[in-house]
Design a protein around this motif. Structure first.
Motif, PDB file in Angstrom:
ATOM      1  N   LYS A   1     -29.167  18.767  31.183  1.00 29.06           N
ATOM      2  CA  LYS A   1     -28.082  18.079  31.948  1.00 29.06           C
ATOM      3  C   LYS A   1     -27.025  18.705  32.095  1.00 29.06           C
ATOM      4  O   LYS A   1     -26.184  19.248  31.297  1.00 29.06           O
ATOM      5  CB  LYS A   1     -28.078  16.536  31.298  1.00 29.06           C
TER       6      LYS A   1
ATOM      7  N   SER B   1     -27.423  12.461  21.651  1.00 25.14           N
ATOM      8  CA  SER B   1     -27.092  12.835  22.787  1.00 25.14           C
ATOM      9  C   SER B   1     -28.386  14.071  23.085  1.00 25.14           C
ATOM     10  O   SER B   1     -28.665  14.236  24.315  1.00 25.14           O
ATOM     11  CB  SER B   1     -25.816  13.437  23.269  1.00 25.14           C
TER      12      SER B   1
ATOM     13  N   GLU C   1     -24.129  17.373  31.647  1.00 21.84           N
ATOM     14  CA  GLU C   1     -23.204  17.076  30.670  1.00 21.84           C
ATOM     15  C   GLU C   1     -23.320  18.071  29.421  1.00 21.84           C
ATOM     16  O   GLU C   1     -22.836  17.973  28.266  1.00 21.84           O
ATOM     17  CB  GLU C   1     -23.267  15.437  30.222  1.00 21.84           C
ATOM     18  N   ASP C   2     -24.473  18.838  29.411  1.00 24.56           N
ATOM     19  CA  ASP C   2     -24.687  19.837  28.237  1.00 24.56           C
ATOM     20  C   ASP C   2     -23.745  20.857  28.417  1.00 24.56           C
ATOM     21  O   ASP C   2     -23.910  21.858  27.338  1.00 24.56           O
ATOM     22  CB  ASP C   2     -26.245  20.139  28.222  1.00 24.56           C
TER      23      ASP C   2
END
Length: 123
Positions: free
Chosen positions: A87, A63, A89-90
């Motif tokens: 991002k 990822s 989502e990090d």
């Protein structure tokens, strides 16, 4: 015995960059492989990156591959995580960890953990 202290967390915009640092106590830093892990709300702690004792080899979660870089400076007892192209989502609490011997992606293999530093990425 080693104490780990993370720093460098904060807020970043999507596509931006952030560098985390983890400084260890003691004079035996080079005896430990180091890893970075992260934990998002409601999720388990996940592997991010690891680096060998000498810094010669690294390993990344799929990822973050190509976006994050782990490095270490044994003279400064410090391991770094350079995060680029961030991002949303990090977003997570990021932890550094130390392991006696060779590097690992398994949380159970690590002997010492820092307290974590929050990274938030906005879209």
């Amino acid at each position: 015995q080693v104490q780990l202290v993370e720093s460098g967390g904060g807020l970043a915009q999507a596509g931006g960059s952030l560098r985390l640092s983890c400084t260890a106590s003691g004079r035996t830093f080079s005896s430990y492989a180091m890893g970075w892990f992260r934990q998002a709300p409601g999720k388990e702690r996940m592997f991010v990156a690891a680096i060998s004792r000498s810094g010669g080899t690294t390993y990344y979660a799929d990822s973050v591959k190509g976006r994050f870089t782990i490095s270490r400076d044994n003279a400064k007892n410090t391991v770094y995580l350079q995060m680029s192209s961030l991002k949303p989502e990090d977003t997570a609490v990021y932890y550094c960890a130390a392991k006696i011997g060779v590097k690992s992606s398994d949380t159970a293999d690590y002997n010492y953990w820092g307290q974590g530093t929050q990274v938030t990425v906005s879209s």
